[in-house]
Design an enzyme around this catalytic site. Structure first.
Site: not given
Ligand code: GAL
Length: 441
Positions: A151, A222-224, A226, A244
């Site tokens: 993450d 890393e949520w897409g 960079a 998310d």
């Molecule tokens: C977010 C991640 C989620 C989950 C969560 C846990 O950053 O995108 O899928 O893993 O953290 O805290």
């Protein structure tokens, strides 16, 4: 036995060696289960083992689901072991440690995943791996871990990027056309994001995992940010493309819309992860669950179930086991995903999170998968015309099967037109041309 000349050649060719894969882990999108969408921080060994046992009992293992992944909140929150510097499992949640749970999952013929962050803490505030990549990778390997979700929380200030990438989640009206909000920190157009601090943070853990003597499938989260689609697959076979997911239809459409513009980056060993499944969660309707799963499978996203499997309805189980969609997603020969061939409600290439691309098609070993979504709030006609589907021919007739009922529709000429209930998706496997010998695909 390799000749000395070949050995010398190999020694001087690190890139050729790096391209040799030890096993097939990561070639196809991951199939599995993860604790987060079902239980968030309330994870423990009992819940994880219930999921693992249900994967076997419900026939999901036979359908291909393999990884049982523990997400955030598995460790002792107040820090690492002072001597070994290892992260310590929370023994109140996992009485046999993570390695004890790993043994039980392996005994079921399944694999186990764990979670950390490329920062000082995980998103829920537990110890994370930056600066400890080697220790953590070795610890995970020693515990028998097969998969790591990594993450992006608590990034130390010396590791942040000087620029922002173009992020368009589709919730911001200023980004309605998919254009970037340009600020004075927006990266120059020619900036190479593979050299960014973000890419480097993820690369360090990737190298630490590769140095272990067991395969640990690496999954970037890393949520897409960079511009990960440009470098993600050089670091790991799978990379999250967004923030998310939630168990809400508008959010599912946001992910479909974003990912519909990323299909060119998908292939074997390179998977744009649209986030874990919400099938079975919240108030999603049967139609919405069907569309969610069909689109994720067609986009060749990893299919990681995120619900309490002991409470799963028969209808949702059937969706998760749909043999047409799983076969498409897991095609060992065709790596490319389905792609939109027509947007439908909106003109083609419109970035719109409420009514994203509705008409999708993709080639597979079994035939051409064609889907049509109704993103509107009311029932509407959806018309699939063979002449518009890039893989099919105008005027031809094909053997067609309905992916939801399994019904063979026989020889279908020109296409299929149907009234589709709000938020539902119709889907067909278009096989041999009528009159042609089998094996066209
Ligand atoms: C977010 C991640 C989620 C989950 C969560 C846990 O950053 O995108 O899928 O893993 O953290 O805290």
């Amino acid at each position: 036995m390799l000749s000395p000349a070949t050995l010398a050649l190999l020694a001087g060719a690190p890139f050729a060696l790096a391209a040799v894969k030890a096993d097939a882990a990561g070639k196809l999108p991951t199939l599995g289960w993860n604790s987060w969408n079902a239980f968030s921080c309330n994870v423990d060994a009992e819940k994880v083992m219930t999921a693992a046992n249900e994967v076997v009992n419900l026939g999901l293992k036979d359908a291909g689901y393999e990884y049982i992944n523990i997400d955030d909140c598995w460790s002792i929150k107040d820090g690492r072991d002072e001597t070994t510097h290892q992260i310590r499992p929370d023994l109140t949640k996992f009485p046999d440690g993570i390695s004890g749970t790993a043994d039980k999952i392996h005994a079921l013929g399944l694999k186990i995943g764990i979670y950390s962050s490329a920062g000082t803490k995980t998103c829920a505030g537990y110890p994370a791996s930056i600066g400890f990549e080697d220790v953590d990778a070795a610890t995970f390997a020693a515990w028998g871990i097969d998969y790591l979700k990594y993450d992006n929380c608590y990034v130390p200030s010396n590791w942040t990027d000087p620029y922002e990438a173009c992020v368009s989640e589709g919730t911001d009206p200023t980004l309605a056309n998919g254009t970037c909000l340009v600020t004075n920190t927006t990266a120059p157009p020619d900036y190479d994001w593979s050299t960014s601090n973000t890419a480097e943070r993820y690369r360090i853990m990737g190298d630490a995992l590769k140095a272990q003597s067991r395969t640990i499938l690496y999954s970037l989260c890393e949520w897409g940010h960079a511009s990960v689609q440009h470098w993600g697959s050089s670091v790991a076979p799978t990379w999250r493309m967004s923030g998310d997911i939630t168990a809400e239809w508008p959010r599912i459409m946001i992910h479909v819309n974003m990912n519909s513009f990323l299909m060119n980056y998908n292939d074997h060993w390179s998977h744009s992860d649209a986030d874990m499944l919400e099938v079975g969660n919240g108030a999603l309707t049967e139609e919405e669950n069907r569309s969610h799963f069909a689109l994720w499978a067609a986009m060749k996203s990893p299919l990681v179930i995120g619900t309490a499997l002991d409470k799963l309805s028969e209808v949702n189980l059937a969706i998760l086991k749909n043999k047409y969609l799983l076969a498409f997603n897991q095609d060992d020969v065709h790596g490319k995903p389905a792609a939109p061939y027509k947007w439908g409600v909106n003109p083609d290439w419109t970035f719109n999170a409420t009514n994203p691309a509705e008409y999708w098609s993709g080639a597979s070993s079994n035939g051409v998968l064609v889907l049509a979504l109704n993103s509107l709030a009311t029932t509407a006609k959806r018309e699939i015309k063979w002449s518009e589907v890039p893989q099919l021919e105008r005027g031809a007739s094909y053997q067609v099967e309905d992916i939801w009922t399994g019904k063979k529709l026989g020889c279908v000429k020109d296409g299929i037109s149907k009234n589709v209930v709000s938020h539902d998706t119709i889907g067909f496997l278009v096989g041999n041309k009528c009159g042609k010998p089998p094996g066209r695909w």
